[in-house]
Design an enzyme around this catalytic site. Structure first.
Site, PDB file in Angstrom:
ATOM      1  N   HIS A 145       0.805  -1.217   0.000  1.00 18.51           N
ATOM      2  CA  HIS A 145       0.000   0.000   0.000  1.00 18.51           C
ATOM      3  C   HIS A 145       0.841   1.272   0.000  1.00 18.51           C
ATOM      4  CE1 HIS A 145      -3.943  -1.954   0.577  1.00 18.51           C
ATOM      5  NE2 HIS A 145      -3.232  -2.884   1.179  1.00 18.51           N
ATOM      6  N   ASP A 169       3.625   9.138  -2.048  1.00 24.95           N
ATOM      7  CA  ASP A 169       2.489   8.454  -1.451  1.00 24.95           C
ATOM      8  C   ASP A 169       2.159   7.210  -2.264  1.00 24.95           C
ATOM      9  OD1 ASP A 169       0.712   8.298   0.617  1.00 24.95           O
ATOM     10  OD2 ASP A 169      -0.389  10.107   0.108  1.00 24.95           O
TER      11      ASP A 169
END
Length: 486
Positions: free
Chosen positions: A155, A354
Site C-alpha cells: 500500500h 504516497d
C-alpha cells in the site's frame, strides 16, 4: 468456492472503528464478497511470547488475531517496519535507522504469524497478504508446506531501486518477496521500481511472458490501484456555507507523517496569503492531521514544526473574526467525512511521496456534480497517475503550490464541472469492488501457474495432515470455518 484469507499487520475492530482508514475499509469490503477470515495483530501488547489466537465475529466478518509483545511492538513495528522500511520505500534514507538491529525481531514476528496461521489454511484457500510489515510471511508459510496461492499487496510506494538496495538486508527481502505468486502495487512507476530492485539485488530477470524470475521462482508483478466504496461518499446533500457564501474552505486530511508534505503546504499557504491579499478573510485551510507513531522521534519533530508554522501564520494574518488555518491534531470520523468534503471548495493533497492517497478519491466522490470543488494534487501521490484532471502540483516548488491553489480557487464553474466529470468517471470505474475482484482473479490465475510447475494439491493436503497432528493451543481450522459460516 475458495475461501479468502486476508492477512495484515493490524486487524481493525469494526465494532468500534468509526475512525477506520480507507485502506482498512477496502480490505474489509473485499473480504465481504468471500467466505474466509482476516488474520493479524489485534493492537494489544502483552507479555506472552506464545499467545492463543482470538476469534471474533462482527456481522458476516470473522477475524483471527494475536497480540504482540512489547519487544515485538518496539523492534518489529516501530523499529524495522516504520524506522527502516517506511522511510526507505518513501526514498528518505536520511531517516532510516539501519544500525539499530531491528531485523531479527522483524523476521521473528513473521515466523510467529506463520506458525499461528498455517494450521488454519485449507487446501483451496487463497491467501492475500498486505503491506510492508509482512514481506517475509509467504516464505515462512512455504516453510510450513503451504503451497496455496499467496498474493501480496503493497500500500506504500516503491522508491528507486538504488534506495532499496541501501537496506543491509535487501537480498533477504528480495528472496522473501520471490515466494509470492503475485505482487500488487499502486502505480506503474512502482512496478518498474520493484522490477529494477529484483534485477539489482538478486539478479532477477524479466521473462518474455512478462513474469519475473528470481531466486528460482517465478512471480507476477502488476499495477492494481486501490479504490474506494463510492456509495459511502456520494450521498451527502450538505451545501457550502450558506450563511457566509464568500468563505471557501480548503480541506486537508493527512496522517501526521513526514511523507505528507504538511510543512510545505503550510508555507505555501502563508506565501499565498502574502501574495494575494484579496483572498484573505475569504478562505480558511482546515487541516486534519491525526497522530501516528508518536513515539518515533521524526513524528514528534514534525508535530512541533506544524504547530509552530500554523501559529506563525495565524499570528501574522489572522483577525478577531478570521483564523486562516484550523490545524486539528485528531482524526475525523468517517461518517462526517463526506459532509466535510462536500462543503469544501478545494481539497489540497500534497504528499512528497504516497502509495495511492484515497482522500483524493473520497473528495471527488463527495462532490456535487453541478457545483464541484477542485482537487489540488501532488504529482508524487500515487493517485496522480489516475487523477490527472486534478490540478497537479510539485510540493517541492512553493511557487507551483501557490499558483495551483490560486488556479483552484479562481477556476470558473464550467472548467470545474468538466474536470470533475473526468475525475468522477475514473473514481467510479476503479472503485474498491474493481480493485478487490481484479486482484483476487489475478491471484487465482497466478496460483494455478504455481501448481503447474510440479507442485500438485496432494502436497498441500499432505502438509495439512501433518500440521493437523500438531497439538494446538490456538484456534483450529474447524472453529474458524464455523465462525465464518463455512
Amino acid at each position: 468456492m475458495s475461501r479468502l484469507v486476508m492477512v495484515s499487520n493490524r486487524v481493525i475492530d469494526f465494532g468500534a472503528a468509526s475512525q477506520a482508514g480507507g485502506v482498512s475499509v477496502a480490505i474489509y469490503d473485499a473480504l465481504a464478497r468471500h467466505s474466509g477470515f482476516w488474520f493479524g495483530w489485534n493492537g494489544q501488547v502483552e507479555d506472552n511470547e506464545n499467545p492463543d489466537t482470538i476469534v471474533s465475529r462482527e456481522g458476516n466478518h470473522t477475524t483471527v488475531t494475536i497480540p504482540l509483545t512489547a519487544a515485538d511492538y518496539n523492534d518489529f513495528y516501530l523499529g524495522y517496519s516504520n524506522s527502516v522500511l517506511w522511510p526507505v520505500f518513501h526514498n528518505r534514507l536520511d531517516l532510516a535507522q539501519f544500525e539499530a538491529g531491528y531485523y531479527s525481531r522483524y523476521v521473528t514476528v513473521n515466523k510467529k504469524f506463520a506458525a499461528h496461521l498455517a494450521p488454519l489454511i485449507e487446501p483451496d484457500d487463497v491467501i492475500w497478504i498486505h503491506d510492508y510489515h509482512l514481506f517475509p510471511l509467504a516464505l515462512e508459510l512455504r516453510k510450513h508446506g503451504i503451497e496455496n496461492p499467496i498474493g501480496f499487496f503493497l500500500h506504500i510506494p516503491v522508491g528507486p531501486a538504488q534506495a532499496l538496495i541501501a537496506i543491509p538486508e535487501h537480498r533477504e527481502i528480495a528472496r522473501a518477496l520471490s515466494a509470492y505468486d503475485l505482487i500488487g502495487l499502486q502505480t506503474h512507476r512502482d512496478v518498474r521500481n520493484l522490477i529494477d530492485f529484483f534485477q539489482q539485488s538478486v539478479f532477477g530477470s524479466l521473462l518474455p511472458s512478462g513474469r519475473i524470475r528470481a531466486c528460482d521462482s517465478e512471480l507476477d508483478i502488476g499495477c492494481f490501484p486501490v479504490g474506494i466504496d463510492t456509495n459511502d461518499f456520494a450521498t451527502s446533500t450538505i451545501e457550502r456555507d450558506s450563511e457566509n457564501p464568500e468563505m471557501n474552505r480548503i480541506i486537508g486530511i493527512d496522517r501526521l507523517d513526514y511523507t505528507k508534505g504538511l510543512p510545505q503546504k503550510f508555507r505555501a499557504f502563508g506565501q499565498f496569503l502574502e501574495e494575494f491579499p484579496e483572498h484573505r478573510r475569504r478562505i480558511v485551510l482546515s487541516q486534519f492531521a491525526p497522530p501516528t507513531r508518536e513515539s518515533v522521534e521524526a513524528y514528534a519533530d514534525i508535530r512541533s514544526e506544524l504547530e509552530s508554522l500554523s501559529g506563525a501564520i495565524n499570528g501574522r494574518f489572522g483577525e478577531l473574526d478570521w483564523v486562516p488555518i484550523n490545524y486539528i491534531h485528531r482524526p475525523i470520523p468517517r461518517r462526517e467525512l463526506r459532509d466535510v468534503y462536500r462543503s469544501s471548495r478545494v481539497c489540497w493533497v500534497t504528499p512528497l511521496m504516497d502509495g495511492m492517497n484515497l482522500v483524493s478519491k473520497e473528495y471527488v466522490a463527495s462532490q456535487d456534480p453541478e457545483d464541484p470543488g477542485v482537487l489540488v494534487l501532488s504529482k508524487f501521490a500515487g493517485a496522480a497517475e489516475q487523477l490527472s484532471d486534478g490540478v497537479l502540483v510539485n510540493p517541492y516548488d512553493r511557487n507551483d503550490m501557490v499558483q495551483g491553489l490560486r488556479r483552484a480557487l479562481e477556476m470558473p464553474i464550467d472548467e470545474r464541472v468538466a474536470r470533475h466529470e473526468k475525475l468522477a468517471s475514473v473514481v467510479w470505474t476503479s472503485d474498491s469492488d474493481a480493485w478487490g475482484s481484479t486482484f483476487f482473479n489475478a491471484l487465482v490465475k497466478a496460483g494455478k501457474r504455481r501448481t503447474g510447475r510440479g507442485q500438485p494439491s496432494q502436497r498441500v493436503r499432505a502438509a495439512m495432515k501433518r500440521l493437523d497432528k500438531v497439538p494446538k493451543t490456538a484456534i483450529t481450522k474447524k472453529s474458524v470455518t464455523a465462525h465464518a459460516g463455512g
